[in-house]
Design a protein around this motif. Structure first.
Motif, PDB file in Angstrom:
ATOM      1  N   GLU A 179       0.842  -1.193   0.000  1.00  0.00           N
ATOM      2  CA  GLU A 179       0.000   0.000   0.000  1.00  0.00           C
ATOM      3  C   GLU A 179       0.876   1.241   0.000  1.00  0.00           C
ATOM      4  OE1 GLU A 179      -2.653   0.028   3.340  1.00  0.00           O
ATOM      5  OE2 GLU A 179      -3.231  -2.058   3.028  1.00  0.00           O
ATOM      6  N   LYS A 180       0.302   2.346  -0.501  1.00  0.00           N
ATOM      7  CA  LYS A 180       0.996   3.626  -0.488  1.00  0.00           C
ATOM      8  C   LYS A 180       0.097   4.677   0.158  1.00  0.00           C
ATOM      9  CE  LYS A 180       2.059   2.832  -4.958  1.00  0.00           C
ATOM     10  NZ  LYS A 180       2.306   3.213  -6.329  1.00  0.00           N
ATOM     11  N   ALA A 181       0.731   5.629   0.848  1.00  0.00           N
ATOM     12  CA  ALA A 181      -0.018   6.708   1.483  1.00  0.00           C
ATOM     13  C   ALA A 181       0.894   7.920   1.624  1.00  0.00           C
ATOM     14  CB  ALA A 181      -0.528   6.259   2.852  1.00  0.00           C
ATOM     15  N   ILE A 182       0.290   9.041   1.967  1.00  0.00           N
ATOM     16  CA  ILE A 182       1.006  10.276   2.262  1.00  0.00           C
ATOM     17  C   ILE A 182       0.737  10.621   3.724  1.00  0.00           C
ATOM     18  CG2 ILE A 182       1.133  12.762   1.801  1.00  0.00           C
ATOM     19  CD1 ILE A 182       2.242  11.225  -0.494  1.00  0.00           C
ATOM     20  N   ASN A 183       1.785  10.972   4.462  1.00  0.00           N
ATOM     21  CA  ASN A 183       1.647  11.376   5.854  1.00  0.00           C
ATOM     22  C   ASN A 183       2.121  12.820   5.975  1.00  0.00           C
ATOM     23  OD1 ASN A 183       3.181  11.679   8.683  1.00  0.00           O
ATOM     24  ND2 ASN A 183       1.450  10.300   8.939  1.00  0.00           N
ATOM     25  N   ALA A 184       1.274  13.682   6.529  1.00  0.00           N
ATOM     26  CA  ALA A 184       1.612  15.091   6.747  1.00  0.00           C
ATOM     27  C   ALA A 184       1.688  15.338   8.245  1.00  0.00           C
ATOM     28  CB  ALA A 184       0.569  15.988   6.116  1.00  0.00           C
ATOM     29  N   GLN A 185       2.809  15.911   8.710  1.00  0.00           N
ATOM     30  CA  GLN A 185       3.029  16.160  10.133  1.00  0.00           C
ATOM     31  C   GLN A 185       3.323  17.628  10.374  1.00  0.00           C
ATOM     32  OE1 GLN A 185       6.319  13.772  11.397  1.00  0.00           O
ATOM     33  NE2 GLN A 185       5.300  11.844  10.938  1.00  0.00           N
ATOM     34  N   ILE A 186       2.897  18.098  11.525  1.00  0.00           N
ATOM     35  CA  ILE A 186       3.208  19.449  11.966  1.00  0.00           C
ATOM     36  C   ILE A 186       3.429  19.381  13.476  1.00  0.00           C
ATOM     37  CG2 ILE A 186       0.797  20.132  12.310  1.00  0.00           C
ATOM     38  CD1 ILE A 186       1.680  22.924  11.204  1.00  0.00           C
ATOM     39  N   GLY A 187       4.351  20.224  13.974  1.00  0.00           N
ATOM     40  CA  GLY A 187       4.596  20.132  15.403  1.00  0.00           C
ATOM     41  C   GLY A 187       5.459  21.236  15.962  1.00  0.00           C
ATOM     42  N   TYR A 188       5.769  21.054  17.222  1.00  0.00           N
ATOM     43  CA  TYR A 188       6.585  21.966  18.009  1.00  0.00           C
ATOM     44  C   TYR A 188       8.040  21.540  17.858  1.00  0.00           C
ATOM     45  CZ  TYR A 188       8.182  24.436  22.210  1.00  0.00           C
ATOM     46  OH  TYR A 188       8.830  25.255  23.092  1.00  0.00           O
TER      47      TYR A 188
END
Length: 187
Positions: A24-33
């Motif tokens: 499977e393929k996916a996109i992960n978007a992260q945001i943080g401190y």
């Protein structure tokens, strides 16, 4: 070293995307401190800022994933140590992050713990000033990413984790407490 890292990243991202062992393929978007700290600090200095990253998630099996990533981290010196006392020590980073990680995860619904490790490059400006180090460097350096976290939700599509990028050539590490969301891609 720079050319080898760039070549390795290009090979990984171009050949693995079409590889037959990818389930499977996916996109992960992260945001943080975002955080950064010197390796050799007397005053226990941690500088803070922002972190964002995108990953291409290539699922090999339910417990292993390959994750090429691209992101950035920006931190600034607050001029204080962890106790709020003034200090001259700092570890400031303003850099783009590029590389690849391998994620080992426990395939548990709703709460799946994971650990990641890999290799990458940081491209930007790095300042490390302590009683032992005085480094002001710009350009491309290598880093070693390491992460711990949990994948949450029925489909494990919410990511809550601690990500660290050890940068030995500038005697500091950068990191983040980040939240991410994974979006599946159609095959």
């Amino acid at each position: 070293m720079r050319k080898a890292l760039i070549l390795l990243t290009i090979i990984l991202t171009s050949s693995l995307v079409q590889a037959q062992f990818i389930k499977e393929k996916a996109i992960n978007a992260q945001i943080g401190y975002g955080l950064s700290a010197p390796n050799n600090s007397v005053d226990e200095v941690v500088d803070s800022g922002y972190f964002a990253q995108g990953e291409l998630v290539l699922k090999v099996a339910s417990w292993i994933q390959i994750r090429p990533y691209l992101g950035f981290i920006l931190t600034n010196s607050g001029g204080e140590d962890l106790d709020g006392n003034p200090t001259d020590e700092k570890a400031v980073v303003k850099a783009a992050l590029l590389g690849g990680k391998l994620r080992l995860r426990a395939p548990i619904p709703y709460v799946a713990p994971y650990i990641e490790v890999g290799i990458g490059a940081s491209i930007g400006k790095f300042e490390t000033f302590t009683y032992y180090d005085d480094i002001n460097k710009g350009g491309i350096i290598y880093h070693i990413p390491f992460s711990l976290g949990l994948e949450l939700g029925r489909d494990n599509n919410v990511d809550l984790g601690l990500s660290y990028y050890f940068q030995p050539s500038v005697e500091q590490f950068a990191g983040a407490f980040a939240v991410g969301i994974t979006f599946p891609l159609k095959n």
